[in-house]
Write a protein that holds these residues in place. Sequence first.
Motif, mmCIF file in Angstrom:
data_model
loop_
_atom_site.group_PDB
_atom_site.id
_atom_site.type_symbol
_atom_site.label_atom_id
_atom_site.label_comp_id
_atom_site.label_asym_id
_atom_site.label_seq_id
_atom_site.Cartn_x
_atom_site.Cartn_y
_atom_site.Cartn_z
ATOM 1 N N PRO A 191 0.795 -1.241 0.000
ATOM 2 C CA PRO A 191 0.000 0.000 0.000
ATOM 3 C C PRO A 191 0.828 1.292 0.000
ATOM 4 O O PRO A 191 0.428 2.274 -0.621
ATOM 5 N N HIS A 192 1.975 1.290 0.666
ATOM 6 C CA HIS A 192 2.760 2.519 0.717
ATOM 7 C C HIS A 192 3.417 2.871 -0.629
ATOM 8 O O HIS A 192 3.908 3.981 -0.805
ATOM 9 N N LEU A 193 3.419 1.929 -1.573
ATOM 10 C CA LEU A 193 3.998 2.197 -2.895
ATOM 11 C C LEU A 193 2.967 2.669 -3.915
ATOM 12 O O LEU A 193 3.330 3.086 -5.011
ATOM 13 N N VAL A 194 1.687 2.570 -3.573
ATOM 14 C CA VAL A 194 0.629 2.929 -4.519
ATOM 15 C C VAL A 194 0.310 4.414 -4.360
ATOM 16 O O VAL A 194 -0.310 4.832 -3.392
ATOM 17 N N THR A 195 0.776 5.197 -5.318
ATOM 18 C CA THR A 195 0.546 6.635 -5.338
ATOM 19 C C THR A 195 0.107 7.033 -6.748
ATOM 20 O O THR A 195 0.260 6.234 -7.689
ATOM 21 N N PRO A 196 -0.419 8.223 -6.913
ATOM 22 C CA PRO A 196 -0.730 8.663 -8.285
ATOM 23 C C PRO A 196 0.502 8.653 -9.193
ATOM 24 O O PRO A 196 0.404 8.318 -10.372
ATOM 25 N N ASP A 197 1.653 8.978 -8.634
ATOM 26 C CA ASP A 197 2.879 8.957 -9.446
ATOM 27 C C ASP A 197 3.216 7.548 -9.917
ATOM 28 O O ASP A 197 3.604 7.348 -11.068
#
Length: 148
Positions: free
Chosen positions: A47-53
């Motif tokens: 989860p901490h790797l899922v970003t808009p970027d």
Amino acid sequence: MTLAKGPRPWPIRLFAALFLASAFARLVRDLGEIDLVMIDLANWLPPHLVTPDSAIIWSFAQLTIACIPVALIWYWASRLARILVGVMVGLSLATIPDLLFGWRVYGVLDPLAPVLIAASLLGASLLFIPPAQRWFSLRGRREADAFE
């Protein structure tokens, strides 16, 4: 590897147009719906790797992955890339049950998904028809050039 010379036969041209159009259409769709891309990424990333970027990077990575075999086929008449395209399209066919499940359960079907799958399937099948096979067997040269 030597560069393919001369004009490309119509199946190669149509394959490149269909495959690239499909890849660009998917990129445009994904960039317009970053939240859906993030949901998809959340299925297999922490989860901490899922970003808009990361969703944008993933979308452009998919475009790049689609462009590589097109370039290999267009510039080098790579038979291995032809097989790779077949495998890629075969894997995309595995998404059809998910599309049908979403349509049946939620009543929602992404209207672009079947079109993209059909365009990719048609493009990949063009690589295996006789004019394309003849071009691949000559390694992109004209028949007269093959005897030099």
